[in-house]
Write a protein that holds these residues in place. Structure first.
Motif, PDB file in Angstrom:
ATOM      1  N   MET A   1      50.494  22.111  39.132  1.00  0.00           N
ATOM      2  CA  MET A   1      50.284  23.524  39.623  1.00  0.00           C
ATOM      3  C   MET A   1      51.702  24.403  39.973  1.00  0.00           C
ATOM      4  O   MET A   1      51.677  25.301  40.818  1.00  0.00           O
ATOM      5  CB  MET A   1      49.518  23.215  40.930  1.00  0.00           C
ATOM      6  N   ASP A   2      52.323  23.951  39.090  1.00  0.00           N
ATOM      7  CA  ASP A   2      53.814  24.965  39.197  1.00  0.00           C
ATOM      8  C   ASP A   2      53.691  26.156  38.497  1.00  0.00           C
ATOM      9  O   ASP A   2      54.205  27.006  39.204  1.00  0.00           O
ATOM     10  CB  ASP A   2      54.735  24.116  38.051  1.00  0.00           C
ATOM     11  N   LEU A  18      42.984  32.336  47.377  1.00  0.00           N
ATOM     12  CA  LEU A  18      43.034  33.146  46.019  1.00  0.00           C
ATOM     13  C   LEU A  18      44.336  32.521  45.092  1.00  0.00           C
ATOM     14  O   LEU A  18      44.995  32.213  45.425  1.00  0.00           O
ATOM     15  CB  LEU A  18      43.560  34.637  46.381  1.00  0.00           C
ATOM     16  N   LEU A  19      43.697  31.921  43.895  1.00  0.00           N
ATOM     17  CA  LEU A  19      44.693  31.327  42.994  1.00  0.00           C
ATOM     18  C   LEU A  19      45.061  32.452  42.101  1.00  0.00           C
ATOM     19  O   LEU A  19      44.202  33.430  41.622  1.00  0.00           O
ATOM     20  CB  LEU A  19      43.737  30.207  42.351  1.00  0.00           C
ATOM     21  N   ALA A  20      46.279  32.536  41.818  1.00  0.00           N
ATOM     22  CA  ALA A  20      47.128  33.274  40.827  1.00  0.00           C
ATOM     23  C   ALA A  20      48.128  32.860  40.357  1.00  0.00           C
ATOM     24  O   ALA A  20      48.676  31.969  40.510  1.00  0.00           O
ATOM     25  CB  ALA A  20      47.329  34.534  41.727  1.00  0.00           C
ATOM     26  N   LEU A  31      53.628  41.153  37.086  1.00  0.00           N
ATOM     27  CA  LEU A  31      52.090  41.476  37.393  1.00  0.00           C
ATOM     28  C   LEU A  31      51.757  40.069  37.802  1.00  0.00           C
ATOM     29  O   LEU A  31      51.920  39.023  37.501  1.00  0.00           O
ATOM     30  CB  LEU A  31      51.582  41.828  36.018  1.00  0.00           C
ATOM     31  N   VAL A  32      50.980  40.263  38.975  1.00  0.00           N
ATOM     32  CA  VAL A  32      50.574  39.033  39.870  1.00  0.00           C
ATOM     33  C   VAL A  32      49.002  39.278  39.226  1.00  0.00           C
ATOM     34  O   VAL A  32      48.210  40.323  39.502  1.00  0.00           O
ATOM     35  CB  VAL A  32      50.345  39.110  41.195  1.00  0.00           C
ATOM     36  N   VAL A  33      48.314  38.186  38.559  1.00  0.00           N
ATOM     37  CA  VAL A  33      47.025  38.023  38.046  1.00  0.00           C
ATOM     38  C   VAL A  33      46.282  37.046  38.904  1.00  0.00           C
ATOM     39  O   VAL A  33      46.646  35.577  38.890  1.00  0.00           O
ATOM     40  CB  VAL A  33      47.105  37.489  36.642  1.00  0.00           C
ATOM     41  N   ALA A  34      45.168  37.475  39.551  1.00  0.00           N
ATOM     42  CA  ALA A  34      44.291  36.577  40.371  1.00  0.00           C
ATOM     43  C   ALA A  34      43.295  36.005  39.460  1.00  0.00           C
ATOM     44  O   ALA A  34      42.554  36.679  38.874  1.00  0.00           O
ATOM     45  CB  ALA A  34      44.050  37.213  41.498  1.00  0.00           C
ATOM     46  N   THR A  35      43.237  34.585  39.312  1.00  0.00           N
ATOM     47  CA  THR A  35      42.031  34.135  38.477  1.00  0.00           C
ATOM     48  C   THR A  35      40.817  33.911  39.113  1.00  0.00           C
ATOM     49  O   THR A  35      39.776  34.678  38.701  1.00  0.00           O
ATOM     50  CB  THR A  35      42.520  32.673  38.138  1.00  0.00           C
ATOM     51  N   HIS A  36      40.789  33.520  40.439  1.00  0.00           N
ATOM     52  CA  HIS A  36      39.580  33.377  41.213  1.00  0.00           C
ATOM     53  C   HIS A  36      39.729  32.924  42.776  1.00  0.00           C
ATOM     54  O   HIS A  36      41.064  32.721  43.189  1.00  0.00           O
ATOM     55  CB  HIS A  36      38.576  32.417  40.699  1.00  0.00           C
ATOM     56  N   GLY A  37      38.928  33.258  43.449  1.00  0.00           N
ATOM     57  CA  GLY A  37      39.001  32.699  44.860  1.00  0.00           C
ATOM     58  C   GLY A  37      37.858  31.950  45.414  1.00  0.00           C
ATOM     59  O   GLY A  37      36.831  31.888  44.818  1.00  0.00           O
ATOM     60  N   ILE A  38      38.078  30.964  46.394  1.00  0.00           N
ATOM     61  CA  ILE A  38      37.252  30.243  46.982  1.00  0.00           C
ATOM     62  C   ILE A  38      37.326  30.244  48.721  1.00  0.00           C
ATOM     63  O   ILE A  38      38.378  30.594  48.966  1.00  0.00           O
ATOM     64  CB  ILE A  38      37.472  28.736  46.470  1.00  0.00           C
ATOM     65  N   VAL A  39      36.300  30.005  49.173  1.00  0.00           N
ATOM     66  CA  VAL A  39      36.211  29.810  50.675  1.00  0.00           C
ATOM     67  C   VAL A  39      36.024  28.264  50.903  1.00  0.00           C
ATOM     68  O   VAL A  39      35.276  27.643  50.320  1.00  0.00           O
ATOM     69  CB  VAL A  39      35.129  30.546  51.139  1.00  0.00           C
ATOM     70  N   LYS A  40      36.982  27.700  51.840  1.00  0.00           N
ATOM     71  CA  LYS A  40      36.972  26.320  52.097  1.00  0.00           C
ATOM     72  C   LYS A  40      37.547  26.044  53.375  1.00  0.00           C
ATOM     73  O   LYS A  40      38.301  26.763  54.025  1.00  0.00           O
ATOM     74  CB  LYS A  40      37.490  25.643  50.835  1.00  0.00           C
ATOM     75  N   MET A  45      43.338  21.599  47.909  1.00  0.00           N
ATOM     76  CA  MET A  45      42.691  22.501  47.131  1.00  0.00           C
ATOM     77  C   MET A  45      42.063  21.311  46.181  1.00  0.00           C
ATOM     78  O   MET A  45      42.838  20.443  45.555  1.00  0.00           O
ATOM     79  CB  MET A  45      43.819  23.352  46.453  1.00  0.00           C
ATOM     80  N   PRO A  46      40.635  21.703  45.976  1.00  0.00           N
ATOM     81  CA  PRO A  46      40.249  20.814  44.674  1.00  0.00           C
ATOM     82  C   PRO A  46      40.970  20.881  43.615  1.00  0.00           C
ATOM     83  O   PRO A  46      40.897  21.944  43.104  1.00  0.00           O
ATOM     84  CB  PRO A  46      38.829  21.261  44.875  1.00  0.00           C
ATOM     85  N   GLU A  47      40.924  19.683  42.890  1.00  0.00           N
ATOM     86  CA  GLU A  47      41.577  19.718  41.370  1.00  0.00           C
ATOM     87  C   GLU A  47      40.797  20.425  40.467  1.00  0.00           C
ATOM     88  O   GLU A  47      41.508  20.978  39.732  1.00  0.00           O
ATOM     89  CB  GLU A  47      41.665  18.211  41.039  1.00  0.00           C
ATOM     90  N   LYS A  48      39.544  20.430  40.655  1.00  0.00           N
ATOM     91  CA  LYS A  48      38.715  21.370  39.529  1.00  0.00           C
ATOM     92  C   LYS A  48      39.098  22.908  39.800  1.00  0.00           C
ATOM     93  O   LYS A  48      38.938  23.397  38.649  1.00  0.00           O
ATOM     94  CB  LYS A  48      37.192  21.012  39.449  1.00  0.00           C
ATOM     95  N   GLU A  49      39.412  23.275  40.711  1.00  0.00           N
ATOM     96  CA  GLU A  49      39.764  24.782  41.152  1.00  0.00           C
ATOM     97  C   GLU A  49      41.172  24.894  40.525  1.00  0.00           C
ATOM     98  O   GLU A  49      41.390  25.971  39.977  1.00  0.00           O
ATOM     99  CB  GLU A  49      39.682  24.899  42.526  1.00  0.00           C
ATOM    100  N   ILE A  50      42.125  24.168  40.726  1.00  0.00           N
ATOM    101  CA  ILE A  50      43.328  24.160  39.998  1.00  0.00           C
ATOM    102  C   ILE A  50      43.292  24.348  38.488  1.00  0.00           C
ATOM    103  O   ILE A  50      43.781  24.971  37.913  1.00  0.00           O
ATOM    104  CB  ILE A  50      44.497  23.049  40.525  1.00  0.00           C
ATOM    105  N   GLU A  51      42.493  23.041  38.037  1.00  0.00           N
ATOM    106  CA  GLU A  51      42.109  23.225  36.691  1.00  0.00           C
ATOM    107  C   GLU A  51      41.669  24.509  36.036  1.00  0.00           C
ATOM    108  O   GLU A  51      42.018  24.953  34.787  1.00  0.00           O
ATOM    109  CB  GLU A  51      41.290  22.146  36.325  1.00  0.00           C
ATOM    110  N   LYS A  52      40.706  24.946  36.887  1.00  0.00           N
ATOM    111  CA  LYS A  52      39.824  26.366  36.359  1.00  0.00           C
ATOM    112  C   LYS A  52      40.990  27.569  36.315  1.00  0.00           C
ATOM    113  O   LYS A  52      41.276  28.148  35.270  1.00  0.00           O
ATOM    114  CB  LYS A  52      39.045  26.800  37.433  1.00  0.00           C
ATOM    115  N   ALA A  53      41.916  27.492  37.263  1.00  0.00           N
ATOM    116  CA  ALA A  53      42.897  28.454  37.199  1.00  0.00           C
ATOM    117  C   ALA A  53      44.051  28.534  36.029  1.00  0.00           C
ATOM    118  O   ALA A  53      44.370  29.374  35.292  1.00  0.00           O
ATOM    119  CB  ALA A  53      43.630  28.483  38.672  1.00  0.00           C
ATOM    120  N   GLU A  54      44.258  27.244  35.809  1.00  0.00           N
ATOM    121  CA  GLU A  54      45.171  26.862  34.737  1.00  0.00           C
ATOM    122  C   GLU A  54      44.464  27.435  33.294  1.00  0.00           C
ATOM    123  O   GLU A  54      45.100  27.756  32.412  1.00  0.00           O
ATOM    124  CB  GLU A  54      45.644  25.497  34.551  1.00  0.00           C
TER     125      GLU A  54
END
Length: 64
Positions: A1-2, A18-20, A31-40, A45-54
């Protein structure tokens, strides 16, 4: 997640995350680019959300 950053805030006992990532290709502006956000609630942070952002980060740089 570097390369992926997590911005978070808490409101009414919910954690909003918010993952960005940064696009620093322009020497003048970043430029800061947001990929997606979650409520938790859990701390980790769930690994699948990090993978999605990557995946979305890679897609962004492949297409621009």
């Amino acid at each position: 997640m570097d390369e992926i950053w997590e911005f978070r805030t808490k409101y009414k006992n919910n954690q909003y995350r918010l993952l960005a990532f940064w696009d620093k290709r322009d020497k003048q502006d970043t430029l800061v680019v947001a990929t997606h956000g979650i409520v938790k609630k859990p701390q980790k942070m769930p690994e699948k959300e990090i993978e999605k952002a990557e995946r979305l980060r890679q897609q962004y740089f492949d297409e621009t």
